[in-house]
Design a protein around this motif. Structure first.
Motif, PDB file in Angstrom:
ATOM      1  N   PHE A  53       0.834  -1.196   0.000  1.00 19.73           N
ATOM      2  CA  PHE A  53       0.000   0.000   0.000  1.00 19.73           C
ATOM      3  C   PHE A  53       0.870   1.248   0.000  1.00 19.73           C
ATOM      4  CE2 PHE A  53      -2.462   3.243   2.510  1.00 19.73           C
ATOM      5  CZ  PHE A  53      -3.390   3.527   1.512  1.00 19.73           C
ATOM      6  N   ALA A  54       0.440   2.252  -0.745  1.00 15.06           N
ATOM      7  CA  ALA A  54       1.130   3.543  -0.754  1.00 15.06           C
ATOM      8  C   ALA A  54       0.137   4.627  -1.148  1.00 15.06           C
ATOM      9  CB  ALA A  54       2.308   3.532  -1.730  1.00 15.06           C
ATOM     10  N   VAL A  55       0.487   5.867  -0.812  1.00 15.74           N
ATOM     11  CA  VAL A  55      -0.322   7.021  -1.183  1.00 15.74           C
ATOM     12  C   VAL A  55       0.473   7.881  -2.157  1.00 15.74           C
ATOM     13  CG1 VAL A  55      -1.506   9.093  -0.372  1.00 15.74           C
ATOM     14  CG2 VAL A  55      -1.532   7.024   1.026  1.00 15.74           C
ATOM     15  N   ALA A  56      -0.135   8.206  -3.281  1.00 22.34           N
ATOM     16  CA  ALA A  56       0.490   9.058  -4.290  1.00 22.34           C
ATOM     17  C   ALA A  56      -0.056  10.474  -4.155  1.00 22.34           C
ATOM     18  CB  ALA A  56       0.204   8.518  -5.688  1.00 22.34           C
ATOM     19  N   TRP A  57       0.826  11.460  -4.292  1.00 23.72           N
ATOM     20  CA  TRP A  57       0.420  12.858  -4.149  1.00 23.72           C
ATOM     21  C   TRP A  57       0.776  13.655  -5.397  1.00 23.72           C
ATOM     22  CZ3 TRP A  57      -2.589  14.050  -0.155  1.00 23.72           C
ATOM     23  CH2 TRP A  57      -2.502  13.286   1.018  1.00 23.72           C
ATOM     24  N   ASP A  58      -0.061  14.650  -5.695  1.00 25.09           N
ATOM     25  CA  ASP A  58       0.280  15.626  -6.731  1.00 25.09           C
ATOM     26  C   ASP A  58       1.400  16.521  -6.207  1.00 25.09           C
ATOM     27  OD1 ASP A  58      -1.888  14.761  -8.294  1.00 25.09           O
ATOM     28  OD2 ASP A  58      -3.244  16.206  -7.373  1.00 25.09           O
ATOM     29  N   THR A  59       2.141  17.110  -7.126  1.00 23.41           N
ATOM     30  CA  THR A  59       3.063  18.188  -6.763  1.00 23.41           C
ATOM     31  C   THR A  59       2.396  19.505  -7.162  1.00 23.41           C
ATOM     32  OG1 THR A  59       4.213  17.860  -8.875  1.00 23.41           O
ATOM     33  CG2 THR A  59       5.155  16.799  -6.930  1.00 23.41           C
ATOM     34  N   ALA A  98       2.587  10.093   9.465  1.00 15.37           N
ATOM     35  CA  ALA A  98       2.667   9.569  10.832  1.00 15.37           C
ATOM     36  C   ALA A  98       2.157   8.138  10.921  1.00 15.37           C
ATOM     37  CB  ALA A  98       1.873  10.468  11.782  1.00 15.37           C
ATOM     38  N   SER A  99       1.285   7.768  10.013  1.00 17.10           N
ATOM     39  CA  SER A  99       0.723   6.414  10.040  1.00 17.10           C
ATOM     40  C   SER A  99       1.725   5.366   9.559  1.00 17.10           C
ATOM     41  CB  SER A  99      -0.532   6.347   9.167  1.00 17.10           C
ATOM     42  OG  SER A  99      -0.188   6.373   7.793  1.00 17.10           O
ATOM     43  N   GLY A 100       2.829   5.821   8.967  1.00 19.77           N
ATOM     44  CA  GLY A 100       3.828   4.896   8.459  1.00 19.77           C
ATOM     45  C   GLY A 100       3.583   4.442   7.032  1.00 19.77           C
ATOM     46  N   VAL A 101       2.555   4.995   6.389  1.00 21.49           N
ATOM     47  CA  VAL A 101       2.248   4.628   5.008  1.00 21.49           C
ATOM     48  C   VAL A 101       3.221   5.337   4.065  1.00 21.49           C
ATOM     49  CG1 VAL A 101       0.544   4.860   3.155  1.00 21.49           C
ATOM     50  CG2 VAL A 101      -0.183   4.182   5.455  1.00 21.49           C
ATOM     51  N   ALA A 262       5.262  -2.880   1.666  1.00 22.69           N
ATOM     52  CA  ALA A 262       4.555  -3.922   2.414  1.00 22.69           C
ATOM     53  C   ALA A 262       3.701  -3.297   3.510  1.00 22.69           C
ATOM     54  CB  ALA A 262       5.550  -4.905   3.012  1.00 22.69           C
ATOM     55  N   PHE A 263       2.453  -3.736   3.586  1.00 21.36           N
ATOM     56  CA  PHE A 263       1.522  -3.142   4.552  1.00 21.36           C
ATOM     57  C   PHE A 263       1.171  -4.140   5.639  1.00 21.36           C
ATOM     58  CE2 PHE A 263      -2.801  -2.095   6.022  1.00 21.36           C
ATOM     59  CZ  PHE A 263      -2.559  -0.815   6.494  1.00 21.36           C
ATOM     60  N   ASP A 264       1.410  -3.719   6.876  1.00 22.04           N
ATOM     61  CA  ASP A 264       1.105  -4.567   8.032  1.00 22.04           C
ATOM     62  C   ASP A 264       0.308  -3.775   9.062  1.00 22.04           C
ATOM     63  OD1 ASP A 264       1.127  -6.901   9.533  1.00 22.04           O
ATOM     64  OD2 ASP A 264       2.916  -6.290  10.647  1.00 22.04           O
TER      65      ASP A 264
END
Length: 321
Positions: A53-59, A98-101, A262-264
């Motif tokens: 899992f990951a979060v993608a952001w615009d610039t 902060a969530s570690g994602v 990796a998401f745990d």
């Protein structure tokens, strides 16, 4: 099953910020959108159960590569001037970190380009991929292994065919001919999605449709010739450069090895101070409510009363300013 889940962070953030009712601290800061994002994030992860899992952001939009190609790109979308909205967006980014994602972005590019790049890089790793977003541009990326989920509805290959009239790989061809009014990308006057889809199915690409215009009806030929005369075939090629989602970026973030994604579970230890600063219900209670919605608690009634003003983002924060 190995599942890769990628979230378009800004897409979800703006949706929840504008959806929720105002909730203010004594300091006057609007924070309801931050809490709503946290609830949405926890709920999505609980339902989708990703392996990675990951979060993608615009610039920042002013630096978009697409604007260098087409100066009018997204000119119909004003920059966010509402400080409460920008404030909440900065806190949402702080919360995600902060969530570690893992957070991933690429200077000059948008979240969908980052998502496409990650999908392409790790295509041999996952058996299923889910893009969390409400944006039709992502339909270009749909395949037998990739679906789009907006929190309510799923978009798969069948849905793309029904909406666009072509296979997902040809959505970009339709967008090139018809343009995209939501992004201020011009198309051929009089050519809508249905006509564009017919042309793409007949010729295979937007460029081939322009080249084959003389074989069309006089009415349609006139439209093409008028378009070609004013802007030239080069504009069709330019349109494609603007609307196609880029898959070969070198983004900033943990993308060297899929194990970095990796998401745990979310890191509740590091999330707790953020929630305390915002005056929210402790995260452990939110986790319990989201995981067990039938217990009677409502995820819409979890904020604590206003007891202190929310402080500004810490100057050391990577999203401050």
């Amino acid at each position: 099953m190995t599942k890769l889940v990628l979230l378009d962070g800004a897409n979800l953030a703006y949706r929840v910020i504008h959806r929720v009712t105002e909730s203010r601290t004594q300091g006057g800061a609007e924070v309801a959108g931050v809490l709503e994002f946290a609830l949405e994030l926890a709920g999505l992860l609980n339902r989708l159960k990703p392996t990675y899992f990951a979060v993608a952001w615009d610039t920042p939009r002013k630096g978009y590569v697409r604007r260098k190609l087409w100066s009018g790109y997204k000119a119909n979308r004003p920059e966010v001037a509402d400080e409460p909205v920008r404030y909440q967006l900065r806190w949402i980014k702080e919360l995600v970190r902060a969530s570690g994602v893992p957070c991933i972005e690429a200077e000059g590019w948008e979240a969908d380009d980052v998502v496409a790049t990650v999908l392409a890089k790790f295509t041999g790793v996952y058996t299923e991929a889910v893009i969390i977003a409400r944006d039709k541009d992502y339909h270009q990326l749909v395949s037998s292994k990739v679906r789009v989920y907006d929190g309510e509805a799923w978009t798969d290959e069948r849905v793309v065919r029904e909406r666009w009239g072509v296979e997902p790989r040809n959505v970009v061809e339709v967008q090139t001919l018809a343009g995209d009014s939501s992004d201020a990308v011009p198309g051929i006057e009089g050519i809508g999605l249905k006509r564009a889809a017919d042309l793409v199915k007949r010729y295979g690409s937007a460029e081939a449709a322009i080249d084959g215009a003389t074989s069309l009806s006089p009415k349609m030929t006139g439209r093409f010739m008028e378009f070609d005369y004013k802007l030239g075939r080069a504009l069709v090629e330019l349109n494609k450069d603007v609307v196609v989602i880029e898959k070969g970026l070198r983004p900033n973030g943990p993308v060297h090895d899929v194990r970095q994604l990796a998401f745990d579970g979310l890191n509740y230890v590091t999330l707790t101070p953020v929630f305390e600063e915002l005056g929210f219900t402790p995260w452990w209670r939110l986790e319990k409510i989201v995981d067990n919605p039938s217990k009677g608690d409502s995820v819409r009634d979890v904020t604590v009363p206003d007891v202190h003003p929310v402080p500004p983002l810490r100057s050391s924060s990577p999203v401050a300013g």
